[in-house]
Design a protein around this motif. Structure first.
Motif, PDB file in Angstrom:
ATOM      1  N   TYR A 192       0.365   0.836  -0.122  1.00 17.03           N
ATOM      2  CA  TYR A 192      -0.311   2.131  -0.253  1.00 17.03           C
ATOM      3  C   TYR A 192       0.321   3.004  -1.330  1.00 17.03           C
ATOM      4  N   GLN A 193      -0.507   3.830  -1.943  1.00 19.44           N
ATOM      5  CA  GLN A 193       0.038   4.894  -2.789  1.00 19.44           C
ATOM      6  C   GLN A 193       0.785   5.852  -1.876  1.00 19.44           C
TER       7      GLN A 193
ATOM      8  N   ASN B  89       2.457   8.999  -0.862  1.00 24.00           N
ATOM      9  CA  ASN B  89       2.580  10.421  -1.173  1.00 24.00           C
ATOM     10  C   ASN B  89       3.646  11.119  -0.331  1.00 24.00           C
TER      11      ASN B  89
ATOM     12  N   ASP C  62      -1.905   1.347  -4.097  1.00 20.90           N
ATOM     13  CA  ASP C  62      -1.285   1.562  -5.407  1.00 20.90           C
ATOM     14  C   ASP C  62       0.220   1.669  -5.237  1.00 20.90           C
TER      15      ASP C  62
ATOM     16  N   PHE D  83       4.186   1.571  -5.856  1.00 17.97           N
ATOM     17  CA  PHE D  83       4.897   2.190  -6.990  1.00 17.97           C
ATOM     18  C   PHE D  83       5.676   1.153  -7.802  1.00 17.97           C
TER      19      PHE D  83
ATOM     20  N   ASN E 296       3.522  -2.919  -5.978  1.00 19.98           N
ATOM     21  CA  ASN E 296       2.289  -2.955  -6.737  1.00 19.98           C
ATOM     22  C   ASN E 296       1.708  -4.360  -6.777  1.00 19.98           C
TER      23      ASN E 296
ATOM     24  N   SER F  59      -0.065  -4.869  -3.656  1.00 20.58           N
ATOM     25  CA  SER F  59      -1.354  -4.184  -3.717  1.00 20.58           C
ATOM     26  C   SER F  59      -2.364  -5.064  -4.446  1.00 20.58           C
TER      27      SER F  59
END
Length: 352
Positions: A137-138, A140, A153, A155, A160, A163
């Motif tokens: 996951y991205q 946040n 997404d 990092f 990545n 992903s």
């Protein structure tokens, strides 16, 4: 999934079988009476769990690179699997910074190669599960858990690339298996602990190595929060997903497999639990690294989906997970019966 008799006589093809999760999974499967073929590189550490787990002669072990399509295809065709479990990966975040190309080749093209084998030989295959990671996951740094419909997404190159592995799986599912006859799922698990993990740059193995040497445990980021769980939690969940979608293909999907919120703990608390459980003079201190590569400080999964669809719930909380890890390690360090200890823990978990 308490009853693993479903797997008796089933032909299983598992990539990454010589790794930490893979070795535990193979021990579960051979104990259930499955016909297991593993395809993987040589065990990644010395010592290693695969060599200790008493699997020789109880399964077919093929040493090969997931990037080698011709060798992988030959192994796959010979196995004629009904169920495919994809665990092969370059799994270490820090190693992905050192060798990003190898990480992407293994984690992305390795997935493509395996799914090509499935596509070509799909008449025998009835269930596929691709094991990825919670790091897809991205991130946040939210205080709530990520759901399966959040943006993918990762990092760092490892995250990545996993992903990308998810996206490859989605594409194959939509392009070549759109009729739904072959169920394909991905499973996203968090940080696992348990007996037999000897990898570098993982906190519990670092704790154990420090105890072997009689040294203080050095913790580089005691305030980072992760979803920690015993290795049998995701392993049995993967097997549950594979079995249930084998029987009901509509259950295929994308699933988070993580602990309850109470087991998303800071690294410092995890090490405190280890020291208390280990006993003796075990202790740790914070060691800040200069110019350390980026790693997430906070990550949590929302596992509502797998709980709702399968009725799955975690069984061992963090205290039990650490306790089982210490029990296994002390059996190993004393020269005890490692396969017997693995079977004892598997039976205890399934009976919980």
């Amino acid at each position: 999934m308490k009853d693993i008799r479903f797997y008796r006589g089933k032909r299983i093809f598992i990539t990454g079988h010589t790794g930490f999760k893979g070795s535990w999974m193979c021990r579960v499967l051979v104990g259930a009476g499955a016909e297991v073929t593993g395809y993987s590189l040589e065990p990644p550490t010395q010592p290693n769990l695969f060599s200790l787990a008493g699997l020789e002669g109880r399964m077919t072990s093929i040493i090969g690179d997931i990037r080698d399509m011709s060798k992988l295809s030959a192994a796959f065709e010979a196995a004629r699997p009904e169920i495919v479990l994809h665990l092969a990966a370059q799994p270490i975040v820090r190693d992905s910074y050192k060798n990003p190309r190898y990480t992407y080749e293994t984690n992305v093209m390795g997935t493509v190669n395996l799914l090509e084998c499935v596509r070509i030989s799909q008449t025998s295959v009835k269930s596929v599960v691709n094991i990825t990671t919670d790091k897809v996951y991205q991130n946040n740094e939210w205080c709530w858990g990520y759901r399966e419909n959040e943006l993918l997404d990762g990092f760092d190159p490892y995250s990545n690339s996993k992903s990308c592995s998810e996206l490859v799986t989605h594409s194959y599912k939509n392009s070549f298996f759109a009729d739904g006859c072959l169920p394909i799922s991905t499973a996203r698990a968090g940080n696992v602990i348990g007996g037999g993990d000897f990898a570098d740059d993982r906190i519990i193995p670092d704790c154990i190595r420090a105890q072997e040497k009689g040294e203080v445990i050095l913790v580089r980021n005691p305030f980072s929060t992760r979803p920690y769980q015993h290795v049998l939690e995701p392993v049995v969940a993967y097997l549950m997903i594979a079995a249930r979608q084998y029987e009901e293909p509509s259950l295929a999907g994308w699933y988070n497999v993580g602990p309850d919120d109470c087991d998303c703990v800071a690294t410092g608390r995890l090490v405190d639990l280890f020291c208390r459980t280990w006993g003796g003079s075990a202790r740790w201190k914070n060691q800040v690294e200069k110019n350390a590569p980026h790693e997430a400080n906070f990550l949590r999964l929302d596992c509502s989906k797998i709980k709702m669809i399968f009725g799955w719930t975690p069984r061992w909380h963090i205290e039990e997970a650490v306790g089982k890890t210490v029990e296994w390690t002390q059996v190993w360090m004393s020269g005890g019966d490692v396969p017997g200890e693995m079977d004892r823990q598997i039976a205890a978990y399934l009976e919980t």
